[in-house]
Design a protein around this motif. Structure first.
Motif, PDB file in Angstrom:
ATOM      1  N   GLY A  50     -18.604  -5.134   5.107  1.00 57.21           N
ATOM      2  CA  GLY A  50     -19.320  -4.463   6.099  1.00 57.21           C
ATOM      3  C   GLY A  50     -18.582  -2.795   6.354  1.00 57.21           C
ATOM      4  N   ASN A  51     -17.996  -2.588   5.070  1.00 50.67           N
ATOM      5  CA  ASN A  51     -17.291  -1.095   5.643  1.00 50.67           C
ATOM      6  C   ASN A  51     -17.201  -0.528   4.200  1.00 50.67           C
ATOM      7  N   TRP A  52     -18.124  -0.810   3.337  1.00 50.56           N
ATOM      8  CA  TRP A  52     -18.326  -0.121   1.977  1.00 50.56           C
ATOM      9  C   TRP A  52     -19.270   1.011   2.357  1.00 50.56           C
ATOM     10  N   GLY A 153      -2.874 -16.938  10.037  1.00 53.50           N
ATOM     11  CA  GLY A 153      -2.488 -15.570   9.887  1.00 53.50           C
ATOM     12  C   GLY A 153      -3.168 -14.886  11.027  1.00 53.50           C
ATOM     13  N   GLY A 154      -2.917 -13.520  11.110  1.00 47.06           N
ATOM     14  CA  GLY A 154      -3.514 -12.883  12.182  1.00 47.06           C
ATOM     15  C   GLY A 154      -3.958 -11.469  11.651  1.00 47.06           C
ATOM     16  N   GLY A 155      -4.339 -11.386  10.288  1.00 51.16           N
ATOM     17  CA  GLY A 155      -4.766 -10.297   9.842  1.00 51.16           C
ATOM     18  C   GLY A 155      -6.350 -10.261   9.663  1.00 51.16           C
ATOM     19  N   SER A 156      -6.927  -9.022   9.023  1.00 47.67           N
ATOM     20  CA  SER A 156      -8.423  -9.086   8.763  1.00 47.67           C
ATOM     21  C   SER A 156      -8.709 -10.315   8.018  1.00 47.67           C
ATOM     22  N   ALA A 157      -8.317 -10.672   6.878  1.00 49.50           N
ATOM     23  CA  ALA A 157      -8.375 -11.590   6.099  1.00 49.50           C
ATOM     24  C   ALA A 157      -8.618 -13.043   6.894  1.00 49.50           C
ATOM     25  N   ALA A 158      -7.378 -13.423   7.780  1.00 56.04           N
ATOM     26  CA  ALA A 158      -7.658 -14.452   8.575  1.00 56.04           C
ATOM     27  C   ALA A 158      -8.900 -14.652   9.277  1.00 56.04           C
ATOM     28  N   HIS A 176      -1.613 -18.447  14.651  1.00 57.25           N
ATOM     29  CA  HIS A 176      -0.714 -17.024  14.390  1.00 57.25           C
ATOM     30  C   HIS A 176       0.608 -17.005  15.071  1.00 57.25           C
ATOM     31  N   ARG A 177       1.500 -16.326  14.227  1.00 63.59           N
ATOM     32  CA  ARG A 177       3.000 -16.361  14.639  1.00 63.59           C
ATOM     33  C   ARG A 177       3.324 -15.499  15.793  1.00 63.59           C
ATOM     34  N   ARG A 178       2.216 -14.449  16.037  1.00 67.07           N
ATOM     35  CA  ARG A 178       2.464 -13.632  17.295  1.00 67.07           C
ATOM     36  C   ARG A 178       1.142 -13.824  18.303  1.00 67.07           C
ATOM     37  N   GLU A 179       1.218 -12.655  19.394  1.00 67.85           N
ATOM     38  CA  GLU A 179      -0.025 -12.467  20.140  1.00 67.85           C
ATOM     39  C   GLU A 179      -0.833 -11.474  19.806  1.00 67.85           C
ATOM     40  N   PHE A 181      -2.841  -9.125  16.855  1.00 66.71           N
ATOM     41  CA  PHE A 181      -3.324  -9.367  15.575  1.00 66.71           C
ATOM     42  C   PHE A 181      -3.279  -7.787  14.832  1.00 66.71           C
ATOM     43  N   ARG A 182      -3.324  -8.016  13.756  1.00 68.78           N
ATOM     44  CA  ARG A 182      -3.320  -6.972  12.745  1.00 68.78           C
ATOM     45  C   ARG A 182      -4.813  -6.679  12.634  1.00 68.78           C
ATOM     46  N   ALA A 183      -5.706  -7.772  12.566  1.00 70.42           N
ATOM     47  CA  ALA A 183      -6.972  -7.510  12.102  1.00 70.42           C
ATOM     48  C   ALA A 183      -7.695  -6.632  12.678  1.00 70.42           C
ATOM     49  N   GLU A 184      -8.936  -6.091  12.457  1.00 68.09           N
ATOM     50  CA  GLU A 184      -9.681  -4.960  13.008  1.00 68.09           C
ATOM     51  C   GLU A 184     -10.302  -5.738  14.483  1.00 68.09           C
ATOM     52  N   LYS A 185     -10.325  -4.536  15.198  1.00 65.54           N
ATOM     53  CA  LYS A 185     -10.814  -5.277  16.694  1.00 65.54           C
ATOM     54  C   LYS A 185     -12.020  -5.777  16.444  1.00 65.54           C
ATOM     55  N   ILE A 186     -13.260  -5.181  15.807  1.00 65.78           N
ATOM     56  CA  ILE A 186     -14.291  -5.685  15.704  1.00 65.78           C
ATOM     57  C   ILE A 186     -14.578  -7.226  15.319  1.00 65.78           C
ATOM     58  N   MET A 187     -13.274  -7.674  14.410  1.00 69.04           N
ATOM     59  CA  MET A 187     -13.479  -9.012  14.111  1.00 69.04           C
ATOM     60  C   MET A 187     -12.763  -9.790  14.873  1.00 69.04           C
ATOM     61  N   VAL A 188     -11.566  -9.386  15.580  1.00 72.22           N
ATOM     62  CA  VAL A 188     -11.178 -10.057  16.736  1.00 72.22           C
ATOM     63  C   VAL A 188     -12.061 -10.467  17.809  1.00 72.22           C
ATOM     64  N   ARG A 289      -4.711  -0.656   1.607  1.00 69.17           N
ATOM     65  CA  ARG A 289      -5.254  -2.000   1.010  1.00 69.17           C
ATOM     66  C   ARG A 289      -6.574  -2.256   1.252  1.00 69.17           C
ATOM     67  N   GLN A 290      -7.638  -1.375   1.322  1.00 73.69           N
ATOM     68  CA  GLN A 290      -9.057  -1.444   1.325  1.00 73.69           C
ATOM     69  C   GLN A 290      -9.736  -1.396   0.164  1.00 73.69           C
ATOM     70  N   ALA A 291     -10.873  -2.006   0.092  1.00 78.28           N
ATOM     71  CA  ALA A 291     -11.685  -1.829  -1.230  1.00 78.28           C
ATOM     72  C   ALA A 291     -12.017  -0.293  -1.413  1.00 78.28           C
TER      73      ALA A 291
HETATM   74  P1  NAP Z   1      -2.079  -8.547   6.620  1.00 80.58           P
HETATM   75  O1  NAP Z   1      -3.127  -7.509   7.215  1.00 80.58           O
HETATM   76  O2  NAP Z   1      -0.863  -8.345   5.936  1.00 80.58           O
HETATM   77  O3  NAP Z   1      -1.956  -9.723   7.598  1.00 80.58           O
HETATM   78  C1  NAP Z   1      -1.101 -10.714   7.220  1.00 80.58           C
HETATM   79  C2  NAP Z   1      -1.004 -11.734   8.584  1.00 80.58           C
HETATM   80  O4  NAP Z   1      -0.339 -12.830   8.236  1.00 80.58           O
HETATM   81  C3  NAP Z   1      -0.371 -11.007   9.726  1.00 80.58           C
HETATM   82  O5  NAP Z   1      -0.730 -11.278  10.773  1.00 80.58           O
HETATM   83  C4  NAP Z   1       1.244 -11.644   9.557  1.00 80.58           C
HETATM   84  O6  NAP Z   1       1.848 -11.806  10.937  1.00 80.58           O
HETATM   85  C5  NAP Z   1       0.780 -12.945   8.795  1.00 80.58           C
HETATM   86  N1  NAP Z   1       1.932 -13.516   8.124  1.00 80.58           N
HETATM   87  C6  NAP Z   1       2.584 -13.011   7.158  1.00 80.58           C
HETATM   88  N2  NAP Z   1       3.376 -13.753   6.533  1.00 80.58           N
HETATM   89  C7  NAP Z   1       3.399 -14.802   7.427  1.00 80.58           C
HETATM   90  C8  NAP Z   1       4.054 -15.883   7.219  1.00 80.58           C
HETATM   91  N3  NAP Z   1       5.001 -16.327   6.311  1.00 80.58           N
HETATM   92  N4  NAP Z   1       3.982 -17.017   8.281  1.00 80.58           N
HETATM   93  C9  NAP Z   1       3.042 -16.953   9.098  1.00 80.58           C
HETATM   94  N5  NAP Z   1       2.204 -15.659   9.198  1.00 80.58           N
HETATM   95  C10 NAP Z   1       2.379 -14.695   8.386  1.00 80.58           C
HETATM   96  O7  NAP Z   1      -2.790  -9.066   5.474  1.00 80.58           O
HETATM   97  P2  NAP Z   1      -4.636  -9.532   5.070  1.00 80.58           P
HETATM   98  O8  NAP Z   1      -5.153  -9.845   6.395  1.00 80.58           O
HETATM   99  O9  NAP Z   1      -4.603 -10.236   3.827  1.00 80.58           O
HETATM  100  O10 NAP Z   1      -5.147  -8.253   4.847  1.00 80.58           O
HETATM  101  C11 NAP Z   1      -4.617  -7.396   3.798  1.00 80.58           C
HETATM  102  C12 NAP Z   1      -5.343  -5.902   3.547  1.00 80.58           C
HETATM  103  O11 NAP Z   1      -6.753  -6.189   3.165  1.00 80.58           O
HETATM  104  C13 NAP Z   1      -5.185  -5.335   4.989  1.00 80.58           C
HETATM  105  O12 NAP Z   1      -5.028  -3.926   4.619  1.00 80.58           O
HETATM  106  C14 NAP Z   1      -6.618  -5.549   5.802  1.00 80.58           C
HETATM  107  O13 NAP Z   1      -7.095  -4.323   6.304  1.00 80.58           O
HETATM  108  C15 NAP Z   1      -7.568  -5.551   4.317  1.00 80.58           C
HETATM  109  N6  NAP Z   1      -8.692  -6.399   4.449  1.00 80.58           N
HETATM  110  C16 NAP Z   1     -10.000  -5.943   5.163  1.00 80.58           C
HETATM  111  C17 NAP Z   1     -10.746  -6.439   5.582  1.00 80.58           C
HETATM  112  C18 NAP Z   1     -11.976  -5.793   6.263  1.00 80.58           C
HETATM  113  O14 NAP Z   1     -12.947  -6.421   6.348  1.00 80.58           O
HETATM  114  N7  NAP Z   1     -11.906  -4.712   6.393  1.00 80.58           N
HETATM  115  C19 NAP Z   1     -10.959  -7.865   5.476  1.00 80.58           C
HETATM  116  C20 NAP Z   1      -9.700  -8.530   4.791  1.00 80.58           C
HETATM  117  C21 NAP Z   1      -8.672  -7.683   4.318  1.00 80.58           C
HETATM  118  P3  NAP Z   1       2.313 -10.411  11.646  1.00 80.58           P
HETATM  119  O15 NAP Z   1       1.184  -9.679  12.323  1.00 80.58           O
HETATM  120  O16 NAP Z   1       3.140 -11.017  12.408  1.00 80.58           O
HETATM  121  O17 NAP Z   1       2.944  -9.785  10.641  1.00 80.58           O
END
Ligand code: NAP
Ligand code: FAD
Length: 311
Positions: A50-52, A153-158, A176-179, A181-188, A289-291
């Protein structure tokens, strides 16, 4: 010019690799791309980008990457469907050994090997990989139609994985291990909106202790949450806890950070610690780390390689 010696070899076929190839072709460098184990890279498994910029139709990752590949090939990029298994950067002419045994000799190298999915590191996770444990919902979600799954996980990929699975599975737990999220707000917000229906449940401040199964398939996960242990019965676990740079084969050749990310910025933006070797995309990035940023770095690497060769 010795015909056996190439100008530029690009390692990897994600957004960084294909973009580097497009620019290298236009500069007349006749690049060779070694496409690696995952042609098109990480994006090929994601259902919606959605962001290209310029693509408000949100294409799927596979088609988007195919269009980059077609563009690069139409300009004259040569593609080797192989993987680099060894690199030797000790002299001006660099050598890359492919898994077929072929050795490529080249004046410049652009490393764009991206990153690979990380796992939790549990013994039980290893045991049930392919039997209910996966790191790719687009690849394996199909097997969980009307079943119960968890995404860790709590990032965008999750969130991408959980949203995708919410259309297939009966119920999705987001563990997710915390409360926060790293994920983009729109996804949350999108996933949050599904919680009322009971289809999605957030399990926060929670650590997966064990993946439980009957020997053949996953049946539950054991989770430690707020000091107590909870067992969640389910059929599949999708691990989406980030990625590790795919740089092991370069560790004795160029400088890396402790986590394997390639150090760049030696003289030019994408120059590694060895002259003539450049790096672009997720393998050299621990922030964006974006496309699109990977594609941008691929462009810079090709321009840096061209400048190096002109010198
Ligand atoms: P990420 O942003 O690094 O998030 C990883 C998540 O996994 C974090 O919430 C982290 O928790 C959790 N985590 C890490 N190690 C863990 C462990 N051992 N046990 C339990 N939880 C663990 O990785 P990602 O989601 O793969 O994204 C990678 C990059 O791709 C990012 O820059 C992201 O923006 C991008 N991406 C973008 C999109 C998009 O549509 N724009 C989609 C997917 C990915 P903590 O938060 O506590 O560290
Ligand atoms: P990658 O895409 O990782 O490609 C690496 C390439 O290197 C692959 O072709 C691989 O085969 C090759 N390779 C690896 N080792 C070797 C070797 N030894 N020899 C030869 N080749 C090798 N970003 C966004 O901007 N928008 C999104 O919507 C988005 N969604 C995502 C969804 C998911 C599920 C994931 C995991 C990531 C997502 N991202 C998204 C992040 C995005 O995918 C990456 O930032 C981007 O793909 C990085 O591009 P890259 O070219 O650096 O590497």
């Amino acid at each position: 010019m010795n015909q056996d010696i190439l100008n530029t070899v690009i390692i990897g076929s994600g957004p960084a690799g294909w973009t580097a190839a497009i620019y290298a072709c236009r500069s007349g460098l006749n690049p060779v791309v070694v496409s690696g184990p995952e042609v098109g890279g990480q994006l090929t498994t994601t259902p919606e980008i959605g962001n290209w910029p310029g693509r408000k139709d949100s294409p799927d990752g596979f088609s988007l990457m195919q269009s980059l590949q077609e563009h690069a090939v139409s300009l004259g990029t040569a593609v080797k469907s192989d993987t680099v298994v060894k690199a030797d950067f000790s002299s001006d002419i660099k050598e890359l050994t492919l898994s077929s045994g072929e050795v490529l000799k080249t004046r410049t190298v652009i490393i764009s090997t991206g990153a690979k999915a990380k796992y939790l590191g549990l013994e039980s996770e290893e045991k049930y990989k392919g039997k209910g444990v996966s790191a790719c919902a687009t690849c394996d979600g199909f097997f969980f139609r009307n079943k119960t799954v968890a995404v860790v996980g709590g990032g965008s990929a999750a969130f991408v994985e959980a949203l995708y699975l919410s259309n297939i599975a009966k119920k999705v737990y987001l563990i997710h291990r915390r409360e926060e999220f790293r994920a983009e707000k729109i996804m949350v917000d999108k996933l949050d909106a599904l919680r009322d229906s009971g289809k999605v449940e957030f399990v926060l401040n929670a650590k997966v202790n064990e993946i439980i199964g009957d020997g053949n398939k996953v049946t539950a996960v054991s989770v430690e949450q707020d000091g107590s242990v909870r067992k969640i019965e389910l059929d599949g676990v999708f691990v989406a806890i980030g990625h590790k740079a795919a740089t092991d084969i370069f560790k004795d050749q160029i400088e890396l950070y402790e986590d394997g990310v390639i150090k760049v910025g030696f003289g030019s933006a994408t120059q590694t610690s060895v002259k003539g070797v450049f790096a672009a995309g997720d393998c050299a990035d621990r922030v964006y780390r974006q496309a699109i940023t990977s594609a941008g770095e691929g462009c810079k690497a090709a321009l840096d390689a061209e400048k190096y060769l002109l010198r």
